[in-house]
Design a protein around this motif. Structure first.
Motif: not given
Length: 332
Positions: A239-246, A248-265
């Motif tokens: 559920r992106p809000h207009d311009f969601p961001g992504m 990556f960390s050095k450890g390989g985790a993807l951080l993304m915006a989904n609604g009002e929450v930051l998710f780690g993948v």
């Protein structure tokens, strides 16, 4: 809920796409900016310089580690002009994403002009992709990117330092000479079936192995395309809000915006990390752009959306999990 251990252990530190040895800053500035209006995309340099594309201001700003905001591209008036001259004297129209090249070039997704533009280390600006015409037609490898009509929605740097542009239902790679070197079409996604035929990627990022992650604005899914051309669904309720961001960390985790929450993948599973719906005396933050600094600090910009009336702001999340409101500009 904030999973502090997940943030501190898994995210670790980021591995920037550009080298810390390049020229750290553009050398031409306009007067100091005093506020943000509708911040969208973010990019961060190894020295902590934070670049912000502000869609409503029609400008790209630089936030120094001291907190000072400076305009580095755009006059504040929407339009298209200035190629070949200083970026601070050029017009932009709804810039919504930025990416940093290996030589210190700042790539700007000039969405309202259907172009990708580059702010060079000497402070001058040029178009590197798009004609200003309506995109969406078939794109051929080998074409000069400035001769191809695009509808760009995001820009990112690939694992080998090349520029990639999300446009319509394609992700287009550019060579250093400005020629289209690859086209990933998301109309067909072997291995998965999208909710709707068009992905319409609003956010793109590559991991260190070269896998592409695309946040589909139309089908509302986050998908991964492996280097072998296979697809996976990472998050089926995106559920992106207009311009969601992504990011990556050095450890390989993807951080993304989904609604009002930051998710780690991690390992193809999306885990809620940080809820930003309400904090700091009930301030509502709708995360947009996301970046991770070399020491693991997360930065996100906030803009109102879905009925929220918060204005614009910048938020810092420390490796220890503390949420710090750097600045909030209230709507008048």
């Amino acid at each position: 809920m904030l999973l502090v251990s997940f943030v501190g252990v898994v995210l670790g530190t980021v591995s920037p796409a550009w080298s810390a040895n390049v020229a750290p800053r553009v050398h031409a500035y306009a007067s100091t900016a005093i506020r943000l209006e509708q911040p969208a995309g973010l990019a961060i340099a190894p020295n902590g310089d934070l670049y912000i594309a502000d869609e409503r201001l029609n400008e790209v700003l630089l936030r120094l580690p001291s907190g000072t905001l400076r305009v580095i591209a755009g006059t504040g008036t929407a339009g298209f002009s200035g190629d070949g001259g200083l970026a601070i004297q050029a017009q932009l129209r709804r810039p919504n994403a930025v990416a940093l090249g290996s030589n210190g070039t700042i790539y700007v997704n000039d969405e309202g002009n259907d172009r990708v533009r580059a702010v060079l280390p000497n402070g001058r600006i040029t178009t590197v992709a798009g004609t200003g015409g309506v995109g969406g037609k078939h794109i051929n490898v080998g074409s000069l990117a400035t001769k191809v009509a695009l509808a760009p929605s995001d820009v990112t740097i690939g694992p080998r330092g090349e520029l990639y542009v999300a446009t319509a239902n394609d992700v287009v790679g550019l060579s250093s000479s400005g020629v289209i070197s690859s086209v990933i079409n998301l109309t067909t996604t072997p291995g998965i079936t999208l909710r709707y035929p068009q992905c319409d990627p609003e956010a793109i990022a590559f991991d260190r192995t070269g896998d592409l992650f695309a946040g589909c604005g139309n089908s509302r899914e986050l998908i991964e395309r492996t280097t072998r051309g296979h697809y996976k669904t990472v998050e089926a309720s995106y559920r992106p809000h207009d311009f969601p961001g992504m990011a990556f960390s050095k450890g390989g985790a993807l951080l993304m915006a989904n609604g009002e929450v930051l998710f780690g993948v991690i390992d193809d599973h999306a885990t809620p990390l940080i809820g930003l719906k309400s904090f700091a005396n009930s301030v509502v933050c709708v995360p947009s752009g996301i970046v991770v600094s070399t020491n693991g600090t997360i930065y996100t910009d906030c803009q109102s959306g879905d009925g929220f009336d918060t204005g614009a702001g910048l938020v810092k999340i420390t490796p220890g999990g503390a949420i710090v409101l750097l600045r909030l500009w209230k709507e008048q």
